[in-house]
Design a protein around this motif. Structure first.
Motif, PDB file in Angstrom:
ATOM      1  N   UNK A 198      23.984  -7.422  13.107  1.00 57.80           N
ATOM      2  CA  UNK A 198      24.453  -8.591  12.356  1.00 57.80           C
ATOM      3  C   UNK A 198      25.952  -8.551  12.118  1.00 57.80           C
ATOM      4  N   UNK A 199      26.572  -7.379  12.233  1.00 56.87           N
ATOM      5  CA  UNK A 199      28.020  -7.276  12.065  1.00 56.87           C
ATOM      6  C   UNK A 199      28.770  -8.073  13.131  1.00 56.87           C
ATOM      7  N   UNK A 200      28.113  -8.328  14.265  1.00 58.34           N
ATOM      8  CA  UNK A 200      28.757  -9.090  15.334  1.00 58.34           C
ATOM      9  C   UNK A 200      28.987 -10.545  14.956  1.00 58.34           C
ATOM     10  N   UNK A 201      28.411 -10.971  13.838  1.00 57.64           N
ATOM     11  CA  UNK A 201      28.654 -12.334  13.363  1.00 57.64           C
ATOM     12  C   UNK A 201      29.957 -12.437  12.580  1.00 57.64           C
ATOM     13  N   UNK A 202      30.601 -11.308  12.311  1.00 55.13           N
ATOM     14  CA  UNK A 202      31.842 -11.327  11.552  1.00 55.13           C
ATOM     15  C   UNK A 202      33.000 -11.752  12.447  1.00 55.13           C
ATOM     16  N   UNK A 203      33.734 -12.761  11.989  1.00 53.47           N
ATOM     17  CA  UNK A 203      34.795 -13.346  12.805  1.00 53.47           C
ATOM     18  C   UNK A 203      35.890 -12.336  13.142  1.00 53.47           C
ATOM     19  N   UNK A 204      36.300 -11.521  12.172  1.00 56.76           N
ATOM     20  CA  UNK A 204      37.391 -10.586  12.429  1.00 56.76           C
ATOM     21  C   UNK A 204      36.992  -9.528  13.449  1.00 56.76           C
ATOM     22  N   UNK A 205      35.750  -9.080  13.399  1.00 54.79           N
ATOM     23  CA  UNK A 205      35.290  -8.108  14.387  1.00 54.79           C
ATOM     24  C   UNK A 205      35.328  -8.714  15.785  1.00 54.79           C
ATOM     25  N   UNK A 206      34.862  -9.934  15.919  1.00 53.92           N
ATOM     26  CA  UNK A 206      34.862 -10.595  17.233  1.00 53.92           C
ATOM     27  C   UNK A 206      36.292 -10.792  17.736  1.00 53.92           C
ATOM     28  N   UNK A 207      37.204 -11.177  16.845  1.00 55.56           N
ATOM     29  CA  UNK A 207      38.595 -11.384  17.256  1.00 55.56           C
ATOM     30  C   UNK A 207      39.241 -10.085  17.731  1.00 55.56           C
ATOM     31  N   UNK A 208      38.993  -8.989  17.008  1.00 54.69           N
ATOM     32  CA  UNK A 208      39.564  -7.705  17.422  1.00 54.69           C
ATOM     33  C   UNK A 208      38.976  -7.266  18.755  1.00 54.69           C
ATOM     34  N   UNK A 209      37.684  -7.468  18.945  1.00 59.74           N
ATOM     35  CA  UNK A 209      37.047  -7.121  20.215  1.00 59.74           C
ATOM     36  C   UNK A 209      37.614  -7.953  21.358  1.00 59.74           C
ATOM     37  N   UNK A 210      37.819  -9.244  21.105  1.00 57.36           N
ATOM     38  CA  UNK A 210      38.385 -10.116  22.135  1.00 57.36           C
ATOM     39  C   UNK A 210      39.805  -9.703  22.477  1.00 57.36           C
ATOM     40  N   UNK A 211      40.571  -9.370  21.460  1.00 61.92           N
ATOM     41  CA  UNK A 211      41.949  -8.927  21.685  1.00 61.92           C
ATOM     42  C   UNK A 211      41.976  -7.645  22.526  1.00 61.92           C
ATOM     43  N   UNK A 212      41.107  -6.694  22.196  1.00 61.36           N
ATOM     44  CA  UNK A 212      41.028  -5.465  22.974  1.00 61.36           C
ATOM     45  C   UNK A 212      40.617  -5.724  24.417  1.00 61.36           C
ATOM     46  N   UNK A 213      39.676  -6.654  24.602  1.00 56.39           N
ATOM     47  CA  UNK A 213      39.221  -6.983  25.956  1.00 56.39           C
ATOM     48  C   UNK A 213      40.353  -7.570  26.789  1.00 56.39           C
ATOM     49  N   UNK A 214      41.147  -8.454  26.212  1.00 57.96           N
ATOM     50  CA  UNK A 214      42.230  -9.100  26.954  1.00 57.96           C
ATOM     51  C   UNK A 214      43.329  -8.099  27.322  1.00 57.96           C
ATOM     52  N   UNK A 316      40.810  -0.324  15.240  1.00 60.29           N
ATOM     53  CA  UNK A 316      40.541  -1.510  14.419  1.00 60.29           C
ATOM     54  C   UNK A 316      39.100  -1.989  14.576  1.00 60.29           C
ATOM     55  N   UNK A 317      38.551  -1.905  15.793  1.00 61.24           N
ATOM     56  CA  UNK A 317      37.147  -2.286  15.983  1.00 61.24           C
ATOM     57  C   UNK A 317      36.250  -1.393  15.136  1.00 61.24           C
ATOM     58  N   UNK A 318      36.532  -0.091  15.139  1.00 56.15           N
ATOM     59  CA  UNK A 318      35.718   0.832  14.352  1.00 56.15           C
ATOM     60  C   UNK A 318      35.856   0.567  12.854  1.00 56.15           C
ATOM     61  N   UNK A 319      37.058   0.199  12.422  1.00 59.29           N
ATOM     62  CA  UNK A 319      37.247  -0.155  11.009  1.00 59.29           C
ATOM     63  C   UNK A 319      36.481  -1.423  10.655  1.00 59.29           C
ATOM     64  N   UNK A 320      36.589  -2.431  11.502  1.00 60.49           N
ATOM     65  CA  UNK A 320      35.915  -3.702  11.222  1.00 60.49           C
ATOM     66  C   UNK A 320      34.392  -3.565  11.302  1.00 60.49           C
ATOM     67  N   UNK A 321      33.907  -2.599  12.087  1.00 60.56           N
ATOM     68  CA  UNK A 321      32.470  -2.383  12.244  1.00 60.56           C
ATOM     69  C   UNK A 321      31.995  -1.189  11.427  1.00 60.56           C
ATOM     70  N   UNK A 322      32.656  -0.929  10.307  1.00 57.94           N
ATOM     71  CA  UNK A 322      32.312   0.239   9.489  1.00 57.94           C
ATOM     72  C   UNK A 322      30.879   0.186   8.964  1.00 57.94           C
ATOM     73  N   UNK A 323      30.313  -1.008   8.826  1.00 59.50           N
ATOM     74  CA  UNK A 323      28.943  -1.155   8.344  1.00 59.50           C
ATOM     75  C   UNK A 323      27.918  -1.004   9.466  1.00 59.50           C
ATOM     76  N   UNK A 324      28.392  -0.649  10.671  1.00 63.11           N
ATOM     77  CA  UNK A 324      27.498  -0.402  11.804  1.00 63.11           C
ATOM     78  C   UNK A 324      27.818   0.987  12.359  1.00 63.11           C
ATOM     79  N   UNK A 325      27.492   2.048  11.615  1.00 57.61           N
ATOM     80  CA  UNK A 325      27.972   3.388  11.971  1.00 57.61           C
ATOM     81  C   UNK A 325      27.494   3.909  13.316  1.00 57.61           C
ATOM     82  N   UNK A 326      26.293   3.521  13.766  1.00 58.32           N
ATOM     83  CA  UNK A 326      25.820   4.024  15.055  1.00 58.32           C
ATOM     84  C   UNK A 326      26.153   3.102  16.210  1.00 58.32           C
ATOM     85  N   UNK A 327      26.563   1.865  15.915  1.00 56.34           N
ATOM     86  CA  UNK A 327      26.842   0.898  16.976  1.00 56.34           C
ATOM     87  C   UNK A 327      28.327   0.584  17.122  1.00 56.34           C
TER      88      UNK A 327
END
Length: 390
Positions: A198-214, A316-327
């Motif tokens: 469910x953490x993948x629904x967080x906008x900031x996490x998605x933005x950081x992931x997209x930035x890293x991908x680009x 930053x992805x790991x910080x934003x996904x702190x509530x998903x420790x195994x994922x």
């Protein structure tokens, strides 16, 4: 830093060598298997696609495994895939081995990224990840150029065998240095998988992931096709490919080292300063690649900037996904390898345009420009959050 962290970095060195080594082997693979250079470049995307799909899938399946068991299993599977790749004479089979190796790499890295951050205090996560990623940068400095030389002297298959052999001491190191742990003890207190997803629904996490991908797409768009630029545009001999790859690796080590000290407390300035410089650097390479000295200098600089931004974004992805420790590690891996898959696919068609060998540099510039556009709402959101906390 604890010893197990360096043992994980040793394994990442072997895997990083495999991930990056095709940049120096593509012409030989294409010739040996009877395909075009552009088709051979798809092997890089195959590896990245396997990493992208495999990271969340394998991380979810292995959530209840002891870390040592998972890490050991993944690296042995990785070695086996390379042994098969070294033996095959079929391009589709080689493609399949790259995907399978990537799945094993994805599982290993997803677990290792999470494990690395649990070995140190919270305020040293960035430095711990810098140590882990030093395995990748060491691979670009020593492993990839060494593989290129080995491929030039003995053929590309010898490089695949060498990577398989590198996995064995790393596996022994994991067996001896990473605590075994118990499934029940490690699983205690973990949130449910549904909660982590469910953490993948967080906008900031998605933005950081997209930035890293680009950013990573830009890196791989050019890095994958460096060999033709060295031997064609710059007019240097084949052994110079190894030198250029080594310079890129040296730059990446410098970038990771500097960013590792800044990414925990000051990630904004790394992106704000490094991003525009990276954007300028790719067109500069396209214009000056015909001059060997300029090529060597700019490859070092672009390696430093690319990995400084990339390692910062992983943190930053790991910080934003702190509530998903195994994922969280899987999310970072998937984001960066989505970029690694897209980059060569975007760059390959440019080889057939008027830009020729220099086309990938222009593709990288476009991808970084898109990344900077993504970064604007991210930084604005960060300022808003800071204001609210104040």
């Amino acid at each position: 830093m604890p010893l197990p962290l360096y043992l994980l970095a040793m394994a990442v060195f072997a895997m990083g060598t495999s991930e990056f080594m095709l940049a120096g082997l593509l012409p030989d693979i294409a010739s040996d298997l009877g395909v075009t250079a552009g088709t051979a470049g798809v092997l890089t995307s195959a590896f990245a696609i396997g990493m992208t799909v495999g990271a969340p899938l394998v991380a979810a399946l292995s959530r209840t495994w002891p870390r040592r068991f998972g890490l050991l299993g993944f690296i042995l599977a990785f070695a086996a895939a390379h042994a098969v790749g070294a033996l095959t004479t079929s391009f589709p089979v080689l493609f399949a081995t790259r995907v399978l190796a990537a799945l094993a790499n994805a599982g290993f890295l997803a677990v290792a990224l999470t494990a690395a951050t649990t070995l140190v205090p919270p305020d040293r996560k960035g430095r711990a990840l810098a140590v882990l990623l030093s395995g990748t940068t060491a691979a670009t400095i020593a492993g990839v150029p060494g593989g290129s030389v080995l491929g030039t002297l003995l053929g590309w298959r010898a490089t695949f065998w060498a990577v398989a052999a590198l996995c064995l001491p790393a596996a022994l190191g994991i067996l001896m240095g990473v605590p075994a742990g118990r499934v029940r003890k490690e699983a205690t207190g973990r949130p449910a998988l549904r909660t982590e997803l469910a953490q993948l629904a967080r906008e900031r996490l998605i933005l950081v992931m997209l930035l890293g991908a680009l950013v990573n797409a830009a890196t791989f768009a050019s890095f994958t096709f460096l060999a033709p630029v060295v031997t064609g545009t710059a007019g240097l001999g084949e052994l110079w490919v190894s030198v250029v790859l080594m310079l890129f690796g040296a730059g990446s080590l410098a970038g990771v080292t500097v960013a590792g000290r800044l990414s925990d407390q000051r990630p904004g300035p790394v992106v704000a300063v490094g991003g525009p410089l990276l954007l300028i650097g790719w067109p500069a390479l396209a214009v000056l690649a015909g001059q060997p000295v300029a090529l060597l200098v700019l490859v070092f600089v672009q390696g430093a900037l690319s990995f400084a931004l990339g390692s910062t974004l992983i943190t930053r992805v790991l910080h934003e996904a702190a509530q998903a420790p195994t994922m969280a590690g899987a999310y970072a891996t998937a984001a960066l390898n989505t970029g690694a898959a897209v980059g060569p696919l975007v760059a390959a068609p440019t080889l057939g345009t008027a830009a020729g060998n220099l086309g990938p540099f222009w593709a990288s510039a476009l991808l970084v420009a898109l990344a900077l556009l993504v970064a604007f709402p991210l930084r604005a959101g960060g300022r808003t959050d800071t204001a609210r906390r104040g």
